[in-house]
Design a protein around this motif. Structure first.
Motif, PDB file in Angstrom:
ATOM      1  N   SER A  42       0.841  -1.194   0.000  1.00 35.70           N
ATOM      2  CA  SER A  42       0.000   0.000   0.000  1.00 35.70           C
ATOM      3  C   SER A  42       0.879   1.247   0.000  1.00 35.70           C
ATOM      4  O   SER A  42       1.643   1.488  -0.929  1.00 35.70           O
ATOM      5  CB  SER A  42      -0.944  -0.044   1.207  1.00 35.70           C
ATOM      6  OG  SER A  42      -1.871   1.018   1.176  1.00 35.70           O
ATOM      7  N   GLU A 135      -6.429  13.306  -1.751  1.00 35.53           N
ATOM      8  CA  GLU A 135      -7.033  11.980  -1.546  1.00 35.53           C
ATOM      9  C   GLU A 135      -8.542  12.006  -1.738  1.00 35.53           C
ATOM     10  O   GLU A 135      -9.136  11.013  -2.188  1.00 35.53           O
ATOM     11  CB  GLU A 135      -6.722  11.465  -0.140  1.00 35.53           C
ATOM     12  CG  GLU A 135      -5.258  11.290   0.178  1.00 35.53           C
ATOM     13  CD  GLU A 135      -4.650  12.502   0.860  1.00 35.53           C
ATOM     14  OE1 GLU A 135      -3.503  12.389   1.341  1.00 35.53           O
ATOM     15  OE2 GLU A 135      -5.320  13.562   0.910  1.00 35.53           O
ATOM     16  N   SER A 139     -10.704   9.508  -4.106  1.00 32.38           N
ATOM     17  CA  SER A 139     -11.719   8.724  -3.404  1.00 32.38           C
ATOM     18  C   SER A 139     -13.112   8.986  -3.976  1.00 32.38           C
ATOM     19  O   SER A 139     -13.983   8.103  -3.959  1.00 32.38           O
ATOM     20  CB  SER A 139     -11.696   9.045  -1.911  1.00 32.38           C
ATOM     21  OG  SER A 139     -10.464   8.643  -1.330  1.00 32.38           O
ATOM     22  N   GLY A 159     -11.757   2.862   7.581  1.00 35.15           N
ATOM     23  CA  GLY A 159     -10.596   3.707   7.806  1.00 35.15           C
ATOM     24  C   GLY A 159      -9.680   3.068   8.837  1.00 35.15           C
ATOM     25  O   GLY A 159     -10.147   2.442   9.791  1.00 35.15           O
ATOM     26  N   ILE A 166      -7.442  10.564   7.092  1.00 33.46           N
ATOM     27  CA  ILE A 166      -8.265   9.460   6.608  1.00 33.46           C
ATOM     28  C   ILE A 166      -9.705   9.902   6.405  1.00 33.46           C
ATOM     29  O   ILE A 166     -10.423   9.365   5.551  1.00 33.46           O
ATOM     30  CB  ILE A 166      -8.175   8.257   7.555  1.00 33.46           C
ATOM     31  CG1 ILE A 166      -6.702   7.869   7.751  1.00 33.46           C
ATOM     32  CG2 ILE A 166      -8.946   7.065   6.998  1.00 33.46           C
ATOM     33  CD1 ILE A 166      -5.957   7.547   6.463  1.00 33.46           C
ATOM     34  N   PHE A 169     -10.355  10.711   2.834  1.00 32.11           N
ATOM     35  CA  PHE A 169     -10.730   9.559   2.011  1.00 32.11           C
ATOM     36  C   PHE A 169     -12.230   9.274   2.174  1.00 32.11           C
ATOM     37  O   PHE A 169     -12.937   9.034   1.195  1.00 32.11           O
ATOM     38  CB  PHE A 169      -9.944   8.312   2.439  1.00 32.11           C
ATOM     39  CG  PHE A 169      -8.476   8.344   2.157  1.00 32.11           C
ATOM     40  CD1 PHE A 169      -7.957   7.658   1.061  1.00 32.11           C
ATOM     41  CD2 PHE A 169      -7.594   9.004   2.985  1.00 32.11           C
ATOM     42  CE1 PHE A 169      -6.591   7.642   0.806  1.00 32.11           C
ATOM     43  CE2 PHE A 169      -6.232   9.003   2.745  1.00 32.11           C
ATOM     44  CZ  PHE A 169      -5.730   8.328   1.646  1.00 32.11           C
ATOM     45  N   TYR A 222     -14.642  -0.091   0.509  1.00 31.89           N
ATOM     46  CA  TYR A 222     -13.382   0.637   0.243  1.00 31.89           C
ATOM     47  C   TYR A 222     -12.612   0.772   1.535  1.00 31.89           C
ATOM     48  O   TYR A 222     -13.182   1.123   2.564  1.00 31.89           O
ATOM     49  CB  TYR A 222     -13.734   2.016  -0.330  1.00 31.89           C
ATOM     50  CG  TYR A 222     -12.619   3.004  -0.502  1.00 31.89           C
ATOM     51  CD1 TYR A 222     -11.374   2.648  -0.997  1.00 31.89           C
ATOM     52  CD2 TYR A 222     -12.843   4.367  -0.201  1.00 31.89           C
ATOM     53  CE1 TYR A 222     -10.368   3.594  -1.188  1.00 31.89           C
ATOM     54  CE2 TYR A 222     -11.854   5.316  -0.399  1.00 31.89           C
ATOM     55  CZ  TYR A 222     -10.616   4.928  -0.889  1.00 31.89           C
ATOM     56  OH  TYR A 222      -9.627   5.883  -1.067  1.00 31.89           O
ATOM     57  N   ALA A 224      -9.182   2.508   3.534  1.00 30.42           N
ATOM     58  CA  ALA A 224      -8.031   3.405   3.608  1.00 30.42           C
ATOM     59  C   ALA A 224      -7.357   3.073   4.931  1.00 30.42           C
ATOM     60  O   ALA A 224      -7.461   3.804   5.904  1.00 30.42           O
ATOM     61  CB  ALA A 224      -8.463   4.865   3.555  1.00 30.42           C
ATOM     62  N   VAL A 252      -6.315   0.812  -1.972  1.00 32.50           N
ATOM     63  CA  VAL A 252      -5.903   2.197  -1.754  1.00 32.50           C
ATOM     64  C   VAL A 252      -4.398   2.359  -1.959  1.00 32.50           C
ATOM     65  O   VAL A 252      -3.628   1.403  -1.804  1.00 32.50           O
ATOM     66  CB  VAL A 252      -6.298   2.655  -0.332  1.00 32.50           C
ATOM     67  CG1 VAL A 252      -5.347   2.087   0.715  1.00 32.50           C
ATOM     68  CG2 VAL A 252      -6.377   4.184  -0.218  1.00 32.50           C
ATOM     69  N   ASP A 253      -4.010   3.559  -2.329  1.00 27.22           N
ATOM     70  CA  ASP A 253      -2.619   3.995  -2.484  1.00 27.22           C
ATOM     71  C   ASP A 253      -1.956   3.363  -3.707  1.00 27.22           C
ATOM     72  O   ASP A 253      -1.691   4.027  -4.688  1.00 27.22           O
ATOM     73  CB  ASP A 253      -1.790   3.733  -1.222  1.00 27.22           C
ATOM     74  CG  ASP A 253      -2.260   4.545  -0.036  1.00 27.22           C
ATOM     75  OD1 ASP A 253      -2.868   5.613  -0.244  1.00 27.22           O
ATOM     76  OD2 ASP A 253      -2.049   4.123   1.109  1.00 27.22           O
ATOM     77  N   SER A 271      -8.615   0.382  -7.282  1.00 28.49           N
ATOM     78  CA  SER A 271      -7.906   0.963  -6.139  1.00 28.49           C
ATOM     79  C   SER A 271      -7.819   2.462  -6.338  1.00 28.49           C
ATOM     80  O   SER A 271      -7.685   2.939  -7.471  1.00 28.49           O
ATOM     81  CB  SER A 271      -6.481   0.407  -6.004  1.00 28.49           C
ATOM     82  OG  SER A 271      -6.480  -0.982  -5.754  1.00 28.49           O
ATOM     83  N   LYS A 274      -2.862   6.725  -5.048  1.00 26.17           N
ATOM     84  CA  LYS A 274      -2.234   7.894  -4.441  1.00 26.17           C
ATOM     85  C   LYS A 274      -0.782   7.829  -4.859  1.00 26.17           C
ATOM     86  O   LYS A 274      -0.018   7.016  -4.339  1.00 26.17           O
ATOM     87  CB  LYS A 274      -2.402   7.846  -2.923  1.00 26.17           C
ATOM     88  CG  LYS A 274      -1.844   9.036  -2.190  1.00 26.17           C
ATOM     89  CD  LYS A 274      -2.247   8.948  -0.716  1.00 26.17           C
ATOM     90  CE  LYS A 274      -1.627  10.044   0.114  1.00 26.17           C
ATOM     91  NZ  LYS A 274      -2.068  10.000   1.525  1.00 26.17           N
TER      92      LYS A 274
END
Length: 340
Positions: A42, A135, A139, A159, A166, A169, A222, A224, A252-253, A271, A274
């Motif tokens: 990630s 972000e 998102s 989260g 966060i 996100f 989802y 984060a 994510v990321d 995904s 980021k």
């Protein structure tokens, strides 16, 4: 040349580094990971990808450091890197904010890059650059994807730790979902509360929360949550196999379709990208070509600093809609909230 050290005292680590250093005029760059280090699939791995690219393409000397499990030695590692002659030192994550500000002041001949944190009053002449990301914009797009793909009218967000970062996100995801369908139900859960940051490194808890969301009717979730997201992927696989009703997870990321393992690929819708790798690489490039500047840089949708992954083709049928939404965010026609 690459060196990786973690869990050592400053004296022991410095001795080892000096012993391992060679001569030459290579640009020396240190990457100090967040907890979990390289291999988290990630956030840290995205930073590592930028370092790897710079090592290959720009010929730098790259060194990696990783804090202890509790992260108490971040300041020691930053100082260690500067004392070893690093020309650029990255702190990966907002938890480095105070430590890297102090290190930048203490070592004016070195340059520093802070990923995800904010230090006030920086200028172009500063030896510290804060590298931030939109972000919420990325998102927003995966939130829209979740709503477009949901069949049950219920989606989820996990989260890692309930902090402002966060929540960006969360805010973007929820806005994207509701832009498509205001009536969709969104189940929101955080693994831990600050100052407990274990929520970023607890796959078992990620799996537990994800499984509960799927069992309660969510069919797209989802996360984060750093490496805790691996548990979500496991939950998606098990829920789909045990019930015969396919559910999705969103990474994510990094492009987690490519990193989580083949067994999970059928369940990773997309995904939120980021591009920490881009931020790391481009900052190193400015050092190499002698154009490094301090201050602030934001990587948003307009520069593809955030976005969504298409690996696996699971969003191919909605790609045109997502691209139209992206264009509207970039143009300002859609303003994505940064707080829930």
């Amino acid at each position: 040349m690459r060196k990786r050290i973690f869990g050592l005292s400053i004296v022991a680590a410095l001795s080892l580094l000096v012993a391992g250093c060679g001569g030459g005029e290579d640009t020396s760059v240190y990457l100090v990971f967040d907890i979990g280090g390289r291999g988290d699939q990630s956030f840290n791995d995205s930073a590592a990808a930028g370092l790897d690219r710079a090592t290959e393409e720009l010929g730098i000397t790259a060194s990696e450091l990783e804090p202890t499990a509790g992260g108490e030695n971040r300041d020691e590692l930053l100082n260690l890197a500067a004392e070893d002659g690093a020309q650029l030192v990255f702190g990966v994550g907002f938890l480095f904010t105070d430590a890297i500000a102090a290190a930048a002041a203490a070592y004016p001949d070195a340059n520093f890059g802070l990923i995800d944190g904010f230090v006030p009053d920086l200028t172009a002449d500063s030896n510290l650059v804060s590298l931030g990301f939109a972000e919420h914009e990325g998102s927003f797009l995966v939130g829209a994807a979740a709503a477009l793909k949901s069949r049950t009218g219920k989606v989820g967000f996990i989260g890692g730790v309930e902090i402002d970062l966060i929540k960006r996100f969360e805010a973007g995801f929820a806005a994207g979902v509701r832009h498509i369908d205001p009536g969709i139900e969104i189940d929101i859960k955080y693994i831990t509360q600050p100052p407990d940051f274990a929520g970023f490194t607890d796959p078992a808890k990620g799996k537990e929360i994800g499984a509960a969301m799927y069992q309660a009717g969510a069919d797209v979730v989802y996360h984060a949550a750093g490496s805790s997201g691996g548990g979500l992927f496991q939950a998606a696989k098990e829920q789909s196999e045990s019930t015969g009703s396919h559910v999705w997870a969103i990474g994510v990321d990094s492009d987690q379709y490519l990193t989580a393992g083949a067994e999970f690929q059928p369940y990773i819708l997309t995904s939120m990208l980021k591009r920490v790798d881009v931020a790391v690489y481009e900052t190193i490039a400015t050092l190499v070509d002698d154009s490094f500047e301090g201050g602030y840089r934001t990587f948003d949708l307009a520069v593809d600093g955030v976005g969504y992954a298409t690996s696996g083709g699971h969003v191919a049928d909605i790609a045109d809609q997502l691209e139209e939404l992206k264009a509207q965010v970039v143009s300002g026609a859609i303003t994505v909230p940064q707080a829930p």
